[in-house]
Write a protein that holds these residues in place. Structure first.
Motif, PDB file in Angstrom:
ATOM      1  N   GLU A 252      -3.207  17.343  -9.542  1.00 17.15           N
ATOM      2  CA  GLU A 252      -1.997  16.531  -9.388  1.00 17.15           C
ATOM      3  C   GLU A 252      -2.225  15.396  -8.398  1.00 17.15           C
ATOM      4  OE1 GLU A 252       2.690  17.119  -7.983  1.00 17.15           O
ATOM      5  OE2 GLU A 252       1.344  18.852  -8.165  1.00 17.15           O
ATOM      6  N   PHE A 253      -2.893  15.698  -7.290  1.00 15.73           N
ATOM      7  CA  PHE A 253      -3.146  14.673  -6.273  1.00 15.73           C
ATOM      8  C   PHE A 253      -4.047  13.566  -6.815  1.00 15.73           C
ATOM      9  CE2 PHE A 253      -5.329  12.888  -2.604  1.00 15.73           C
ATOM     10  CZ  PHE A 253      -4.270  12.641  -1.745  1.00 15.73           C
ATOM     11  N   LEU A 254      -5.015  13.919  -7.670  1.00 15.48           N
ATOM     12  CA  LEU A 254      -5.955  12.935  -8.245  1.00 15.48           C
ATOM     13  C   LEU A 254      -5.406  12.277  -9.513  1.00 15.48           C
ATOM     14  CD1 LEU A 254      -9.249  14.995  -7.853  1.00 15.48           C
ATOM     15  CD2 LEU A 254      -8.622  12.957  -6.559  1.00 15.48           C
ATOM     16  N   ASN A 255      -4.175  12.605  -9.872  1.00 18.69           N
ATOM     17  CA  ASN A 255      -3.538  12.031 -11.059  1.00 18.69           C
ATOM     18  C   ASN A 255      -4.305  12.369 -12.342  1.00 18.69           C
ATOM     19  OD1 ASN A 255      -1.329  10.787  -9.742  1.00 18.69           O
ATOM     20  ND2 ASN A 255      -2.656   9.055  -9.156  1.00 18.69           N
ATOM     21  N   LEU A 256      -4.867  13.585 -12.375  1.00 19.52           N
ATOM     22  CA  LEU A 256      -5.489  14.059 -13.613  1.00 19.52           C
ATOM     23  C   LEU A 256      -4.385  14.684 -14.462  1.00 19.52           C
ATOM     24  CD1 LEU A 256      -8.846  15.569 -12.313  1.00 19.52           C
ATOM     25  CD2 LEU A 256      -8.575  13.637 -13.866  1.00 19.52           C
ATOM     26  N   THR A 257      -3.594  13.803 -15.008  1.00 18.28           N
ATOM     27  CA  THR A 257      -2.451  14.223 -15.821  1.00 18.28           C
ATOM     28  C   THR A 257      -2.937  14.692 -17.181  1.00 18.28           C
ATOM     29  OG1 THR A 257      -2.172  11.993 -16.673  1.00 18.28           O
ATOM     30  CG2 THR A 257      -0.988  12.554 -14.625  1.00 18.28           C
ATOM     31  N   PRO A 258      -2.093  15.435 -17.934  1.00 20.14           N
ATOM     32  CA  PRO A 258      -2.466  15.846 -19.285  1.00 20.14           C
ATOM     33  C   PRO A 258      -2.828  14.652 -20.160  1.00 20.14           C
ATOM     34  CG  PRO A 258      -0.581  17.107 -18.547  1.00 20.14           C
ATOM     35  CD  PRO A 258      -0.819  16.062 -17.499  1.00 20.14           C
TER      36      PRO A 258
END
Length: 447
Positions: free
Chosen positions: A43-49
């Motif tokens: 979530e912090f690294l913006n590794l979104t689905p």
């Protein structure tokens, strides 16, 4: 101040921190990353689905450029001596190229789960095992990032720039996550090794303290033994000096005794010479007695002849008769009387001479026995002198040896004193060593 802060935490504080991390579910250097922590980092690294799906859709693109990346990547590594040495020591470029190509394939995925994390942790463990420094790993990730940015921009800059930017961002975030996981594996192994080394150092310190205390006790015992040896050696030295003085006195008396024996031997030789002279004189006296006896025999023959003449004169006087006959008879009687007196005197002299000869023979026999005794005494005196000379030599040699022993004991006394001082110093140093070991142990416990 910074150094003081680095060592301000105690082991108890470190354990308290560890327990708090376990309770909170956050990762720590003692355990692998938890699923909760993984989701927080994604979530912090913006590794979104959406971005993970974009990564999975780019699998064909990644596979197409993988061979070129492998070639560029390992050409760069082989131009660095340190990295080249690691590769040649543990593997080959061909084998590592295949493994690296598989790793590149794992970047095009939407499955970022604990299996993914464990795979990255294994990569970190391999890097640790071959002693690849974290700095080289981070630098290698920079090469990978530059390569993918350039290739993505070449493909999407004119066709779909926004998609290209999203893909670059997603790959950058995923490589960043990989870097975190692998760096944490480095740190975990480092901390575990450090704790293991600290434990080993602690054990060594305990042994060192024990050895120091044992050394101190042994040194004190050695010092005590050395002191006893010193005093015992000093007593032996004093006894040896007394023996040396007694031996010198014995030597003086023995020397005086030798002088007396020499005088006795000289006196015995003089007595032996005197008895030889007496024997010679008695022998002459015996010869003179023998000559007197011969003379007495000769006179006795004359006396007998005189008696015969007196008898003849008496016969002739009786024949002559008268005045002349009586006068002749008187003379014949006187001659006969003189012959009888002479015969009696000669008999007495002969008896005295025989007695004298018997006495002389007894004296000769006695002198012969005395001479034998004198000769035996002289022989014994000579043997006594030889024996006394041997005794003097033995005493002299013994005195020399005693003086040498006294000197050696004096040297031993000095060595004992030095050993006692050295043992005392060792005991002091051992005590200091034990105290230093305790201090080191305290500092390690506080590190």
């Amino acid at each position: 101040m910074g150094k003081r802060n680095m060592h301000s935490e105690t082991k108890e504080q470190m354990l308290d921190d560890y327990n708090e991390l376990v309770k909170s579910g956050r990762p720590n250097v003692f355990q692998h990353m938890t699923e909760t922590e993984l989701e927080k980092r994604k979530e912090f690294l913006n590794l979104t689905p959406k971005r993970l799906k974009l990564l999975a859709e780019s699998k064909g693109f990644v596979e197409d450029v993988a061979d070129e990346l492998v070639e560029i990547f390992y050409d760069k590594l082989m131009n660095t001596d340190e990295l080249k040495g690691i590769i040649q020591e543990h593997s080959t470029v061909e084998r590592l190229g295949k493994t690296f190509k598989m790793y590149c394939g794992t970047l095009a995925t939407d499955q970022i789960d604990m299996e993914y994390v464990n795979y990255r942790m294994k990569i970190g463990n391999v890097h640790n095992r071959v002693r690849l420094l974290p700095s080289w790993y981070i630098a290698a990730n920079q090469l990978i990032m530059e390569f993918f940015i350039r290739k993505i921009m070449e493909k999407y800059a004119t066709r779909d720039l926004e998609r290209g930017i999203e893909l670059v961002t997603a790959i950058s975030a995923l490589i960043n996550l990989d870097t975190q996981i692998i760096m944490e594996s480095y740190i975990a192994i480092y901390i575990k090794d450090r704790m293991r080394v600290q434990e080993e150092i602690k054990q060594v310190q305990h042994k060192l303290v024990g050895s120091g205390e044992m050394l101190a006790a042994t040194a004190e015992q050695t010092s005590s033994s050395a002191s006893e040896m010193f005093y015992a050696t000093e007593k032996v030295y004093n006894d040896a000096q007394n023996i040396e003085e007694s031996s010198e006195n014995i030597m003086k008396h023995a020397t005086a005794g030798e002088h007396i024996i020499d005088q006795t031997f000289d006196t015995m030789e003089q007595i032996e010479s005197f008895f030889e002279s007496v024997q010679q004189k008695i022998a002459k006296l015996s010869d003179s007695s023998n000559q007197i006896e011969s003379i007495i025999e000769f006179i006795q023959k004359i006396s007998k002849m005189t008696n015969i003449l007196a008898l003849n004169a008496a016969i002739e006087a009786s024949r002559a008769g008268g005045e002349h006959g009586r006068s002749f008879m008187v003379v014949a009687n006187e001659v006969k009387k003189l012959a009888d007196d002479t015969s009696k005197a000669l008999t007495k002299i002969s008896d005295l001479v025989q007695i004298s000869q018997a006495d002389v023979q007894d004296v000769v026999n006695s002198l012969q026995g005395t001479t034998s005794l004198v000769e035996a005494g002289t022989s014994h005196a000579s043997e006594a002198r030889s024996s006394f000379q041997g005794i003097l030599k033995a005493i002299s040699a013994s005195l020399t040896s005693i003086k040498q022993v006294t000197s050696d004991i004096k040297n031993l006394e000095m060595v004992s004193e030095e050993m006692r001082d050295a043992a005392s110093n060792v005991a002091q140093m051992a005590g200091e060593l034990a105290e230093l070991s305790r201090e080191i142990n305290r500092r390690i416990n506080q590190a």
